[in-house]
Design an enzyme around this catalytic site. Sequence first.
Site, PDB file in Angstrom:
ATOM      1  CG  HIS A   1      -0.535   0.118   2.511  1.00 24.33           C
ATOM      2  ND1 HIS A   1      -0.035  -0.917   3.254  1.00 24.33           N
ATOM      3  CD2 HIS A   1      -0.097   1.472   3.046  1.00 24.33           C
ATOM      4  CE1 HIS A   1       0.488  -0.249   4.411  1.00 24.33           C
ATOM      5  NE2 HIS A   1       0.515   1.059   4.486  1.00 24.33           N
TER       6      HIS A   1
ATOM      7  CG  ASP B   1       0.209  -4.291   2.692  1.00 23.13           C
ATOM      8  OD1 ASP B   1       0.505  -3.536   1.885  1.00 23.13           O
ATOM      9  OD2 ASP B   1       0.014  -3.547   3.844  1.00 23.13           O
TER      10      ASP B   1
ATOM     11  CB  SER C   1       2.307   2.257   6.346  1.00 23.47           C
ATOM     12  OG  SER C   1       1.442   2.114   7.082  1.00 23.47           O
TER      13      SER C   1
END
Length: 309
Positions: free
Chosen positions: A77, A129, A223
């Site tokens: 992402h 992911d 992230s």
Amino acid sequence: MQIIAIVTSVLLASVGCDRAKCGVPKNYGNQLIVQGQDTAAGDWPWHAAIFHKNRGSTNYTCGGTVISNHFILTAAHCVIRANGYLLAPKNIFVRVGIHNLDEENPQFAQKHHVEKIHKFQNFTKLVNDIGLIQLNSLIVFNDHVLPVCMNLTSNITGEIGAVVGWGLTEKDETFPELKKAMIPVIDPLICLATNRALFGQTLSHDLFCAGYKNGTSVCNGDSGGGLVFKRGDKWFLGGIVSISQQRTDGSNKCYTEGYAAFVSVQYYLPWISANTGINFQYTGDNCGERKIKSRWPMRDGNEQETFHG
């Protein structure tokens, strides 16, 4: 920032021995922490900053991990646009060897543009992911820039790992200097019981849960960064910051008193190897090429999608 971290246990060696000395910072002390604390320049030499470019502006977006002199491992992402398509390589770049986002030490800092972006084909917000950034120039290793070792251990429940990042702090403020925290890997049943709506959709063989419920957690901006574990004198990458719980106030910010989900690096090692040419080995500082054998039963297929521009 508020962080979660996980490290793992195996070494990588790549063609040309560019990974032969992984996971050993030149400037790292032996201190342990419980909540997010300051770091010193060079403590985490594999941590990378990923920037997106949009209409003349550049913005720090995610963390990443140096796994060789040519590849950065991150979350999928972190390399897609809002519409779900991969970013064009020209719209992303990576900085390594930095400690403060607002400052650069010209002796150690490096900026690298991107040749190709890889993500697992069946990535969704909650599944697969993981992404790779292939650089168009080689990273030069120095005292502040080194690759991490890679974990080969499938069961890391109960281990305590380190996570670093430039994400939001406990005051919901961004802080330009890298922060760190130590967090444990949580038994999936315990994690599931805390938030069945979120973790019932996510926890599987390719994702695991880690953190504390006391405010020590990953948050917005963390992230893609790595959760690493220390074994002997080396640090091993075990997880990638992927999913954290959100607050109920509509702010889209992390809920800091809950656990977070991390991509299991060990599970995706065959995919990483297939896309990087890196050979994984069980013992360290040599150029052996003992490859991992795995049936690699991915959730929704085993293809990849790349964007080359």
